[in-house]
Design an enzyme around this catalytic site. Structure first.
Site, PDB file in Angstrom:
ATOM      1  N   ARG A 180     -11.599  22.409  36.026  1.00 40.85           N
ATOM      2  CA  ARG A 180     -12.519  23.374  35.445  1.00 40.85           C
ATOM      3  C   ARG A 180     -11.833  23.981  34.216  1.00 40.85           C
ATOM      4  O   ARG A 180     -10.620  24.260  34.243  1.00 40.85           O
ATOM      5  CB  ARG A 180     -12.865  24.500  36.431  1.00 40.85           C
ATOM      6  N   HIS A 214     -17.633  16.868  29.971  1.00 36.52           N
ATOM      7  CA  HIS A 214     -17.692  17.067  31.432  1.00 36.52           C
ATOM      8  C   HIS A 214     -18.445  15.909  32.110  1.00 36.52           C
ATOM      9  O   HIS A 214     -19.482  16.111  32.735  1.00 36.52           O
ATOM     10  CB  HIS A 214     -18.342  18.420  31.761  1.00 36.52           C
ATOM     11  N   GLU A 265     -17.871  26.204  27.955  1.00 38.98           N
ATOM     12  CA  GLU A 265     -18.551  24.928  28.060  1.00 38.98           C
ATOM     13  C   GLU A 265     -20.029  25.166  27.817  1.00 38.98           C
ATOM     14  O   GLU A 265     -20.588  26.043  28.486  1.00 38.98           O
ATOM     15  CB  GLU A 265     -18.363  24.372  29.476  1.00 38.98           C
ATOM     16  N   ALA A 279     -16.647  13.321  34.003  1.00 36.91           N
ATOM     17  CA  ALA A 279     -15.714  12.535  34.820  1.00 36.91           C
ATOM     18  C   ALA A 279     -16.380  11.881  36.035  1.00 36.91           C
ATOM     19  O   ALA A 279     -15.984  10.800  36.452  1.00 36.91           O
ATOM     20  CB  ALA A 279     -14.530  13.389  35.253  1.00 36.91           C
ATOM     21  N   GLY A 299      -5.448  17.700  45.948  1.00 37.98           N
ATOM     22  CA  GLY A 299      -6.596  17.518  46.849  1.00 37.98           C
ATOM     23  C   GLY A 299      -7.007  16.057  46.809  1.00 37.98           C
ATOM     24  O   GLY A 299      -6.206  15.179  46.474  1.00 37.98           O
TER      25      GLY A 299
HETATM   26  C1  GLV Z   1     -18.124  18.336  38.533  1.00 35.33           C
HETATM   27  O1  GLV Z   1     -17.391  18.926  37.804  1.00 35.33           O
HETATM   28  C2  GLV Z   1     -18.222  18.620  39.920  1.00 35.33           C
HETATM   29  O2  GLV Z   1     -17.695  19.653  40.362  1.00 35.33           O
HETATM   30  O3  GLV Z   1     -18.839  17.834  40.645  1.00 35.33           O
END
Ligand code: GLV
Length: 335
Positions: A238, A286, A267, A288, A156
């Protein structure tokens, strides 16, 4: 004319919050932790709109307990926490925050890849522990990133950006996706292969799929078993896309060389979880998409989605704009 009532399930950047406060009568959950379920239900009971985070489960129970709710604006690109068909059936609009976090997230996925390959976290721990005595010819030898093979599971927006970064390091990039992207194969020089072939050939496997019933435990024991013993797995998608127990076993037994995880299942991961202490595994909480600029843009989109939904308009980043004018979304507005 009154203002619409909304519940914002965490403090989000002012870029979004200021707009929400202007347009709405907003209750903002101040705690660092998500509102407990009963609080979320209570605070949303009389709300017209909700700004949710990926930690909030937005299911039919909540939708039915909150009969005025017309719009759920998730401040995340992932929306596996929201039951979209249930929202559509009730005329509740839902939105997410795609696009603005693509590059930030792929930067981070590549940083995890580099950190795991070159053993950066182990190096930092080594120095902090006072163990650095000399330049060692065999000390903390890692794997080369340049000219290695990257296997993308999911191509994606974020997967494609990851491919671009890999090309800058002269990597060979293979990908698997349910949708074949011949345009990107040509423009980025990628090679499509069936999933198991990608896993067999890659030196680095980076996961970029949404979480759906089809991708839950996509990377399971059997698929970890296809990887080379030198392979490093990176997950910024995820947690449940990877089967946790199987990953622990693969890392413990040396079935694969390492993992770098921004997302885990569960998580948060408890501090005494084996993945936290395994030296060949990097776990971060988490983060990123967590650059200040990107989180500001995400908050802005979340506010814009919320306000459009409250007005009964299609959301700029809508997940079910076909719900406009239907069900409770068709009820008269008091603002
Ligand atoms: C973070 O994991 C998001 O889906 O924005």
């Amino acid at each position: 004319m009154g203002k619409p009532r909304v519940f914002v399930a965490r403090v989000i950047p002012d870029a979004g919050l200021d707009r929400i406060r202007d347009f709405c009568d907003a209750t903002i959950w101040q705690d660092e932790l998500p509102p407990p379920r009963e609080v979320l239900l209570r605070e949303t009971r009389d709300a017209d709109g909700l700004v949710s985070l990926l930690t909030d489960r937005i299911d039919p129970e909540l939708m039915d307990a909150c009969p005025r709710l017309r719009v759920v604006s998730n401040m995340a690109v992932g929306f596996d926490n929201i039951d979209i068909p249930a929202a559509t059936a009730r005329g509740i609009l839902a939105g997410n925050t795609p696009g603005v976090l693509t590059e930030t997230t792929s930067d981070f996925a590549f940083a995890l890849l580099m950190a795991a390959a070159r053993r950066i976290v182990e190096g930092v721990d080594y120095v902090r522990a006072g163990r650095w005595q000399t330049w060692g010819p065999m000390l903390l030898m890692g794997a080369d990133v340049h000219h290695a093979t990257l296997g993308l599971v999911g191509l994606g927006r974020i997967g494609a950006e990851m491919a671009k970064r890999a090309k800058g390091f002269d990597m060979r990039v293979l990908y698997y996706d349910v949708v074949r992207r011949e345009d990107l194969e040509a423009s980025l020089g990628l090679t499509y292969a069936p999933l198991n072939d990608v896993l067999r050939q890659a030196d680095f496997v980076s996961v970029h799929t949404p979480l759906t019933p089809d991708t839950r435990h996509l990377i399971n024991r059997e698929r970890l078993g296809l990887m080379k013993p030198t392979t490093i797995l990176i997950n910024t998608s995820r947690g449940p896309v990877v089967e946790t127990d199987a990953l622990v076993e693969a890392l413990r037994t040396g079935r694969i060389a390492g993992a770098a995880l921004d997302v885990t299942d569960p998580e948060p991961l408890p501090a005494d979880h084996p993945l936290v202490s395994l030296p060949n595994c990097i776990v971060v909480p988490h983060i990123a998409s967590a650059s200040a600029a990107t989180r500001g843009k995400m908050a802005e989109i979340a506010a814009n989605n919320l306000i459009a939904g409250l007005k009964g308009e299609p959301l700029p980043a809508g997940l079910n704009n076909d719900a406009v004018g239907n069900g409770r979304n068709a009820l008269p507005r008091e603002w």
